[in-house]
Design a protein around this motif. Structure first.
Motif, short mmCIF file in Angstrom:
data_model
loop_
_atom_site.label_atom_id
_atom_site.label_comp_id
_atom_site.label_asym_id
_atom_site.label_seq_id
_atom_site.Cartn_x
_atom_site.Cartn_y
_atom_site.Cartn_z
N ARG A 40 8.03 3.76 -15.04
CA ARG A 40 8.59 4.29 -16.28
C ARG A 40 8.92 3.18 -17.28
N PRO A 79 8.17 -0.08 -19.89
CA PRO A 79 7.10 -0.50 -20.81
C PRO A 79 6.47 -1.82 -20.37
N VAL A 80 5.68 -1.77 -19.31
CA VAL A 80 5.04 -2.97 -18.79
C VAL A 80 3.82 -3.30 -19.65
N PRO A 81 3.65 -4.57 -20.04
CA PRO A 81 2.45 -4.92 -20.83
C PRO A 81 1.18 -4.53 -20.08
N LYS A 82 0.19 -4.08 -20.80
CA LYS A 82 -0.98 -3.50 -20.18
C LYS A 82 -1.64 -4.37 -19.10
N ARG A 132 0.07 -3.99 -15.66
CA ARG A 132 0.32 -2.68 -15.06
C ARG A 132 -0.27 -2.59 -13.66
N LYS A 156 4.60 3.29 -2.96
CA LYS A 156 4.61 3.92 -4.28
C LYS A 156 5.76 4.91 -4.43
N LYS A 157 6.15 5.51 -3.31
CA LYS A 157 7.26 6.47 -3.37
C LYS A 157 8.27 6.10 -2.31
N THR A 216 7.69 8.08 1.12
CA THR A 216 6.69 7.60 2.06
C THR A 216 7.09 6.25 2.64
N ILE A 257 1.42 10.48 10.64
CA ILE A 257 0.38 10.06 9.72
C ILE A 257 0.44 8.56 9.43
N PHE A 258 1.60 7.95 9.69
CA PHE A 258 1.71 6.52 9.44
C PHE A 258 1.23 5.70 10.63
N LEU A 273 -1.96 3.66 10.73
CA LEU A 273 -1.91 2.54 9.80
C LEU A 273 -1.29 1.30 10.42
N GLY A 332 0.79 -1.23 0.00
CA GLY A 332 0.00 0.00 0.00
C GLY A 332 0.82 1.27 0.00
N VAL A 333 1.87 1.31 0.79
CA VAL A 333 2.58 2.57 1.00
C VAL A 333 3.95 2.53 0.31
N GLN A 348 4.57 15.25 11.45
CA GLN A 348 4.52 15.34 9.99
C GLN A 348 5.24 14.15 9.36
#
Lengths: 193, 282
Positions: free
Chosen positions: A160, A162-165, A168, A33-34, A37, A105-106, A109, A30-31, A101
């Protein structure tokens, strides 16, 4: 001393909570993506797991065992962890907005995160002493952070690529997570426990 | 049995009192709008917005650090609710949808070189200004498709972004995502657009694209003086003018660059195909 070091290394690499024990998969997916975070979440887990270990260890040996109610372990541990995290969150929010901050916020969770509860239960199962428990929990948190950051880095690059659709998004994240877990199996057997 | 009840009860009571006291002592004022938004959010803490949970998203909405359209599971219904709470009412003006003002796909417009880098328009743009010879044309690498939270953008077989007008909510996320600024917002009732984004002079456009605007001003001269504005050798529709004025320009356009979606439907070939798959196969 060697014993403590072994416990730490074992918790970070060999028996990594996310990638070898498969605990705490929800924040892992879940967390992540970046990287930013993921680091925040990891720090929060290190913090919470250490505090939770201290209190659940005390609860086990000073409440549960004297009263012979070890069968209520899971219930009491969840109660202790959840209340503790709530309390810590309130205190941090009031006293240090900057830290809130970064971490606060975590915290909601991970109140009842399986990694934190699993860690507390493992400490008791393995009959670790107080110091060993604390070292083990810091190691577990560090291992969690390591897994999160590695995975977030992979996911950032995947965005970034080119993952097949059909693959994704979550699908490719699952595949990547599985491969990462297999890579960590390479550490298997290096340290017993 | 009794010891168990008393022991666990005592632990629970201890934490209940401690938490109760702490809640008073460490009370922090929170923006009421933040709480209201938290209530309408799905509350799954899925992290789909890129933030670590729904409360962080609510905070971002109030502070304006994140778009209120950023919650994928919430969908369009949620956006309206949040807009209501924040008081940024979907203003009285007409709803807008995005339009890709380019129809020069890889067949109709020329490329300077074959781009084989990572599949991202911004990355491609860094290499000699992108593969497409036209400086304003769509490169079809799908950056806009990936930022669209509503899955409303398709990349055609020949490498051109096409907006699904039924799915588009007008969130404008794709507008800044396009490095060539070839996505614009237009009123939803406007179905006729000048499908070109090149400011080059006519002969230059003709060299690299068969369907670009050459700035011949025929739409204005032979069609309608009212319906079109021409700037930097590029015609554009004045969306505030009447439909018959605008539609008068369609027939006279020599490059068939003015298109009416209402009568023609979407640009040809909007079959779902992976961008770059043509390149990889060849």
């Amino acid at each position: 001393m060697t014993e403590l070091l072994l416990i730490f290394v074992s918790a970070v690499f060999v028996n990594n909570f996310v990638l070898a024990r498969f605990l705490g998969i929800c924040p892992f997916l879940g967390v992540s993506k970046k990287v930013e975070t993921a680091v925040g979440m990891g720090m929060a887990v290190i913090f919470v797991s250490t505090v939770a270990t201290v209190f659940t260890w005390l609860a086990q040996y000073y409440i549960l065992e004297p009263f012979q109610i070890e069968y209520l372990q899971t219930l009491v541990f969840i109660l202790v962890i959840a209340s503790l995290v709530q309390l810590v969150e309130m205190v941090v929010q009031k006293t240090s907005p900057a830290l809130y901050q970064a971490l606060g916020i975590f915290l909601p969770l991970i109140t009842t995160n399986c990694a934190v509860l699993g860690l507390c239960l493992l400490n008791i199962q393995k009959t670790y002493s107080f110091i060993e428990s604390v070292v083990f929990s810091i190691g577990a948190g560090a291992g969690f952070t390591l897994a999160m950051v590695l995975f977030a880095g992979i996911r950032e690059s995947l965005d970034r690529a080119p993952v097949p659709k059909p693959f994704r998004g979550v699908a490719i994240a699952m595949v990547a997570g599985g491969l990462l877990s297999m890579a960590f199996m390479g550490f298997g057997g290096m340290v017993k426990g | 049995m009794l010891t168990a009840i008393i022991a666990v009860g005592a632990v629970a009571l201890f934490f209940a009192i401690t938490l109760g006291l702490a809640a008073k002592k460490f009370h922090v004022e929170v923006d009421p709008r933040e709480l209201a938004i938290s209530e309408v959010l799905p509350g799954a803490n899925c992290g789909g917005c890129g933030l670590p949970g729904c409360s962080a998203f609510a905070k971002g909405c109030v502070e304006g650090t994140i778009e209120i359209t950023g919650c994928p599971p919430g969908g369009a219904g949620l956006v309206e609710k949040i807009a209501g709470i924040l008081g940024v009412t979907a203003d009285a003006s007409e709803a807008e949808v995005a339009v890709v003002i380019c129809q020069g796909d890889n067949v109709k417009a020329k490329n300077k070189y074959k781009y084989l880098g990572i599949e991202d328009c911004n990355a491609a743009q860094q290499i000699a200004g992108g593969p497409k010879t036209c400086p304003g044309g769509c490169m079809g690498l799908g950056t806009c498709q990936r930022v669209c939270p509503f899955d409303a953008i398709e990349i055609t077989e020949d490498g051109l972004a096409v907006i699904d007008r039924e799915k588009c909510t007008g969130c404008q996320k794709c507008v800044p995502a396009c490095p060539r600024k070839c996505i614009v917002m237009a009123p939803i009732s406007a179905t006729t657009h000048v499908m070109c984004n090149s400011n080059d002079k006519g002969p230059a456009v003709k060299k690299y694209c068969t369907v670009g605007c050459i700035g011949c001003t025929l739409c204005k001269k032979k069609g309608s003086e009212e319906g079109y504005v021409i700037e930097n050798f590029l015609a554009r529709v004045d969306y505030e003018k009447k439909a018959e004025d605008i539609n008068a320009g369609i027939e006279v356009c020599p490059t068939k660059c003015i298109r009416d979606f209402a009568t023609e439907g979407y640009p040809e070939g909007s079959k779902l195909v992976m961008p770059n798959s043509v390149d990889q196969a060849s």
